[in-house]
Design a protein around this motif. Structure first.
Motif, PDB file in Angstrom:
ATOM      1  N   ASN A 172       6.744 -34.980 -24.157  1.00  0.00           N
ATOM      2  CA  ASN A 172       7.405 -35.631 -23.599  1.00  0.00           C
ATOM      3  C   ASN A 172       6.527 -37.355 -24.243  1.00  0.00           C
ATOM      4  O   ASN A 172       7.184 -38.874 -23.983  1.00  0.00           O
ATOM      5  CB  ASN A 172       7.091 -36.222 -21.922  1.00  0.00           C
ATOM      6  N   MET A 173       5.195 -36.894 -24.105  1.00  0.00           N
ATOM      7  CA  MET A 173       4.512 -38.492 -24.881  1.00  0.00           C
ATOM      8  C   MET A 173       4.836 -38.763 -25.894  1.00  0.00           C
ATOM      9  O   MET A 173       5.000 -40.142 -26.186  1.00  0.00           O
ATOM     10  CB  MET A 173       2.517 -38.185 -24.562  1.00  0.00           C
ATOM     11  N   GLN A 174       4.634 -38.208 -26.909  1.00  0.00           N
ATOM     12  CA  GLN A 174       4.532 -37.970 -28.195  1.00  0.00           C
ATOM     13  C   GLN A 174       6.510 -38.637 -28.080  1.00  0.00           C
ATOM     14  O   GLN A 174       6.872 -39.807 -29.550  1.00  0.00           O
ATOM     15  CB  GLN A 174       5.481 -36.771 -28.865  1.00  0.00           C
ATOM     16  N   LEU A 175       7.886 -38.456 -27.587  1.00  0.00           N
ATOM     17  CA  LEU A 175       8.672 -38.529 -27.414  1.00  0.00           C
ATOM     18  C   LEU A 175       8.997 -40.474 -26.990  1.00  0.00           C
ATOM     19  O   LEU A 175       9.402 -41.301 -28.274  1.00  0.00           O
ATOM     20  CB  LEU A 175      10.151 -38.068 -26.778  1.00  0.00           C
ATOM     21  N   GLU A 176       7.771 -40.448 -26.138  1.00  0.00           N
ATOM     22  CA  GLU A 176       8.068 -41.772 -25.885  1.00  0.00           C
ATOM     23  C   GLU A 176       7.215 -42.946 -26.235  1.00  0.00           C
ATOM     24  O   GLU A 176       7.978 -44.094 -27.450  1.00  0.00           O
ATOM     25  CB  GLU A 176       7.134 -42.154 -24.664  1.00  0.00           C
ATOM     26  N   VAL A 177       6.183 -41.823 -27.422  1.00  0.00           N
ATOM     27  CA  VAL A 177       5.431 -42.679 -29.161  1.00  0.00           C
ATOM     28  C   VAL A 177       6.318 -43.438 -30.126  1.00  0.00           C
ATOM     29  O   VAL A 177       6.032 -44.223 -30.164  1.00  0.00           O
ATOM     30  CB  VAL A 177       4.090 -42.152 -28.960  1.00  0.00           C
ATOM     31  N   SER A 178       6.728 -42.096 -30.475  1.00  0.00           N
ATOM     32  CA  SER A 178       8.291 -41.675 -31.020  1.00  0.00           C
ATOM     33  C   SER A 178       9.368 -43.361 -30.859  1.00  0.00           C
ATOM     34  O   SER A 178       9.604 -43.788 -32.215  1.00  0.00           O
ATOM     35  CB  SER A 178       8.752 -40.840 -31.823  1.00  0.00           C
ATOM     36  N   ASN A 179       9.679 -42.952 -30.193  1.00  0.00           N
ATOM     37  CA  ASN A 179      10.731 -44.097 -29.853  1.00  0.00           C
ATOM     38  C   ASN A 179      10.152 -46.133 -29.420  1.00  0.00           C
ATOM     39  O   ASN A 179      10.973 -46.669 -29.887  1.00  0.00           O
ATOM     40  CB  ASN A 179      11.806 -43.650 -28.356  1.00  0.00           C
TER      41      ASN A 179
END
Length: 358
Positions: free
Chosen positions: A161-168
């Protein structure tokens, strides 16, 4: 290597620590209930100590082997992105207990060897103890394994989820930077200036669409995904702005059924990234127009294709950041991701993305 996975190393350490403890738990009732028979067959304290050490070592190794079996069963797909389904976990529990039952054959195999030297037999009260003890030990091991794996999955989900937030955030930053940078605004305002001199009504419509496009882009930037309907509408607004700018040099069609628009979703800015990629890397004009087609592909995917009219670009202009970021975001949302192909024979570039459920 196999044991480089952190959760496997953690389980291995627990196996080394708990195997002797489980052996004591397994041997204690037998030792208490057979102490009289044991005293009759041992000749000295040294002999008794040797028997205890041998028995403890055998049982500890048995428990450790049982640990290894369960670690292998439950961590075979630990690197997979999709968590194993619950029905498959039930199958693993069945396999685990079936394998643990096979360990009951060990005393039968060793009895001809041990029985010739030690005439100790279980009392009738302990006739079912091997079965009960094995089930209990295996249940304890499974409980520990599941606790560790549950914690591991929670940590992995948090990291994803943290990676997704960073990517977004990276995608949103790049998108907003692109929309608000002077080059983009210069082109948009220059087009608007030309329209004001030629067609005031069209200029009003263009300005309204441009302001709405920028407003929605900021609004959508707060989301991870958006419905296919919203994504298509957003992309159509962008293409309409570019159509005014390039005129007959740019043509586009959108062929997506209403069910997919209503029921599916996409990572934010998916279609716009693909469309921008086509506009950015092709040289086109009214005589050699760029044709972009957005349509349904294989039922569960959307495909953006365009004719190839490549232009010479610098490395800085062709770093592939948009497609790379899109692939990374899809990896965190779906086991399937974008696919890109080119047809040199037909000079067609195609990129397709899976439609996600809402």
């Amino acid at each position: 290597m196999y044991w480089q996975q952190p959760v496997r190393r953690q389980l291995l350490r627990l196996a080394l620590v708990t195997s002797p403890l489980l052996a004591i738990f397994r041997m204690a009732p037998v030792a208490i209930l057979t102490r009289d028979e044991f005293r009759e067959v041992v000749s000295s304290e040294e002999h008794a100590l040797m028997l205890v050490l041998i028995a403890g070592t055998v049982v500890s190794l048995t428990m450790f082997t049982l640990w290894l079996v369960n670690i292998w069963l439950f961590t075979r797909d630990i690197d997979a992105r999709i968590v194993r389904a619950e029905r498959n976990k039930v199958q693993l529990y069945v396999y685990s207990f079936m394998i643990s039952m096979s360990f009951l054959l060990l005393p039968v195999i060793l009895d001809p060897i041990i029985g010739a030297h030690f005439a100790i037999r279980r009392p009738r009260d302990l006739s079912f103890y091997p079965l009960i003890g094995t089930l209990a030990n295996n249940a304890v091991i499974l409980l520990i394994v599941n606790l560790v794996l549950t914690r591991h999955n929670e940590s992995r989900l948090t990291i994803s989820n943290m990676q997704l937030e960073v990517s977004n955030l990276i995608a949103q930053q790049a998108q907003l930077k692109h929309q608000l940078q002077p080059h983009f605004l210069f082109n948009a305002l220059y087009t608007l200036q030309l329209l004001i001199g030629k067609d005031a009504e069209q200029a009003k419509r263009y300005l309204k669409r441009l302001s709405g496009f920028l407003r929605r882009s900021i609004q959508y930037a707060r989301q991870d995904t958006m419905s296919v309907r919203e994504e298509v509408q957003f992309c159509e607004d962008y293409l309409a702005l570019q159509k005014v700018r390039f005129g007959e040099g740019l043509n586009y069609t959108v062929e997506i059924n209403e069910q997919q628009k209503r029921e599916g979703s996409l990572p934010i800015f998916t279609l716009q990234i693909l469309v921008e990629n086509a506009i950015k890397h092709n040289a086109f004009d009214a005589e050699r127009p760029l044709d972009i087609r957005i349509r349904t592909h294989d039922g569960q995917r959307l495909q953006v294709e365009n004719n190839m009219l490549p232009k010479k670009t610098s490395l800085a202009d062709s770093n592939g950041f948009g497609l790379h970021n899109l692939k990374e975001r899809y990896q965190l949302l779906s086991p399937d991701g974008p696919t890109v192909e080119t047809s040199q024979e037909d000079l067609i570039f195609r990129a397709s993305v899976p439609i996600l459920p809402k």
